[in-house]
Design a protein around this motif. Structure first.
Motif, PDB file in Angstrom:
ATOM      1  N   VAL A  67      14.130 -42.105   8.816  1.00 39.28           N
ATOM      2  CA  VAL A  67      14.357 -40.840   9.559  1.00 39.28           C
ATOM      3  C   VAL A  67      15.882 -41.045   9.823  1.00 39.28           C
ATOM      4  O   VAL A  67      16.454 -41.786  10.536  1.00 39.28           O
ATOM      5  CB  VAL A  67      13.405 -40.704  10.709  1.00 39.28           C
ATOM      6  N   ASN A  68      16.754 -39.793   9.356  1.00 33.72           N
ATOM      7  CA  ASN A  68      18.041 -39.787   9.595  1.00 33.72           C
ATOM      8  C   ASN A  68      18.296 -38.548  10.487  1.00 33.72           C
ATOM      9  O   ASN A  68      19.481 -38.398  10.636  1.00 33.72           O
ATOM     10  CB  ASN A  68      19.001 -39.891   8.536  1.00 33.72           C
ATOM     11  N   ALA A  69      17.594 -37.725  11.022  1.00 32.83           N
ATOM     12  CA  ALA A  69      17.901 -36.539  11.937  1.00 32.83           C
ATOM     13  C   ALA A  69      16.534 -36.183  12.472  1.00 32.83           C
ATOM     14  O   ALA A  69      15.618 -36.299  12.044  1.00 32.83           O
ATOM     15  CB  ALA A  69      18.179 -35.418  11.127  1.00 32.83           C
ATOM     16  N   ILE A  70      16.527 -35.980  13.704  1.00 33.62           N
ATOM     17  CA  ILE A  70      15.524 -35.506  14.678  1.00 33.62           C
ATOM     18  C   ILE A  70      15.492 -34.253  15.182  1.00 33.62           C
ATOM     19  O   ILE A  70      16.551 -33.513  15.396  1.00 33.62           O
ATOM     20  CB  ILE A  70      15.638 -36.284  16.016  1.00 33.62           C
ATOM     21  N   TYR A  71      14.401 -33.458  14.939  1.00 35.07           N
ATOM     22  CA  TYR A  71      14.030 -31.955  15.495  1.00 35.07           C
ATOM     23  C   TYR A  71      13.215 -32.419  16.934  1.00 35.07           C
ATOM     24  O   TYR A  71      11.898 -32.846  16.791  1.00 35.07           O
ATOM     25  CB  TYR A  71      13.117 -31.278  14.586  1.00 35.07           C
TER      26      TYR A  71
END
Length: 326
Positions: A67-71
């Motif tokens: 995972v390289n971006a978080i929502y």
């Protein structure tokens, strides 16, 4: 970054159609993992949406090397909490609106993001929808001349059960339905006209169903001199429901809806023109597409932590007196 691989914290209703599927439909993007404290609901969401991983622990999702971006799609009371964890992990974060419970929380997020050089985005997706882009163009082209004022009317009857929704709990939402809905309108107005200079308000709760505000009258002025007023009512009959913003200029006016996908109308002395726009399948798609591009190419987005925090600042100013005496 070749592909943005997203993890969602809080895969609730807003992620079912509005946002979640878009992360896998946008080019160079995928939805890789989701998290929800309820194990069965997290697992069910992952299976229905074809998501490879699911978690019940947000820290495990944030620290997943794939995972390289978080929502962050939780209620507002935990937006800043999870956003800061994502930033500490060095991962770009896309935060549901409003950005935080308070303006001070938003400032904390932005300060940390600046120090860590991690981009922050806020889900004010109307900035990228065709109807509102067309509206901004009409304003800039002076289709109605010089802008004099803005009038907002939002009356909405919410049918409430005995178990009240979190959206009317100020400790979770920051305020009531005003915070949930008017945040979009305030953000749009700043997108069109720039920063607010002055805000004055009368705020009350007339219905007595909950502690949050349910009726507001607000007058304001932008730094460019344009004045405006808005009235919001969430305690009346459904027959009074209304969602209209009117922009008045020296050569005409524009009327549009924030939440109903009805035609935008341009009125001038010569003609009346109606602009119709199709309701998108996933309303956040266009903004998510831009966010992915911003992350991959290190470009500025139309909706950032800085712009999102300004909306929270205005929300706080509007309700400050009401909550100071609660």
């Amino acid at each position: 970054m070749n592909k943005v691989s997203w993890g969602i914290i809080g895969c609730g209703d807003v992620t079912e159609v509005k946002s979640g599927p878009a992360f896998s439909k946008v080019e160079n993007s995928e939805l890789y993992a989701v998290m929800r404290r309820n194990e069965e609901k997290a697992k069910d969401y992952a299976h229905r949406h074809g998501v490879p991983k699911w978690y019940t622990d947000a820290d495990k999702l944030i620290n997943d090397p794939q995972v390289n971006a978080i929502y962050v799609a939780t209620p507002p009371d935990t937006h800043a909490f999870y956003a800061k964890k994502a930033i500490e992990a060095g991962k770009p974060v896309y935060i549901e609106k409003p950005m935080g419970l308070t303006f001070s929380e938003c400032e904390e997020v932005n300060k940390l993001a600046s120090s860590k050089k991690v981009p922050v985005f806020v889900a004010y997706y109307r900035r990228k929808l065709p109807g509102f882009i067309k509206l901004k163009n009409l304003i800039e082209e002076k289709a109605i001349g010089d802008i004099r004022m803005v009038n907002i009317q939002l009356f909405k009857n919410e049918k409430l059960n005995d178990e009240l929704p979190w959206r009317v709990d100020p400790t979770i939402a920051g305020g009531g339905y005003f915070f949930d809905l008017a945040s979009h309108q305030i953000d749009l107005l700043m997108y069109f006209f720039g920063d607010f200079k002055e805000v004055n308000s009368i705020v009350d709760n007339q219905g007595g169903r909950y502690d949050a505000e349910d009726i507001l009258s607000v007058s304001f002025q932008f730094e460019n001199g344009i004045i405006g007023n808005g009235v919001w009512c969430f305690n009346s009959s459904e027959i009074n429901n209304k969602d209209v913003i009117e922009i008045v200029g020296t050569k005409g006016r524009i009327e549009f809806s924030t939440f109903d996908f009805v035609p935008l109308k341009l009125y001038t002395e010569k003609e009346t023109i109606s602009f119709d726009f199709q309701t998108p399948q996933h309303v956040q798609y266009n903004l998510i597409e831009e966010v992915v591009s911003s992350i991959a190419e290190n470009k500025l987005s139309v909706s950032t932590g800085v712009s999102g925090a300004k909306t929270n600042m205005i929300l706080d100013k509007i309700v400050a007196k009401y909550y100071s005496v609660k």
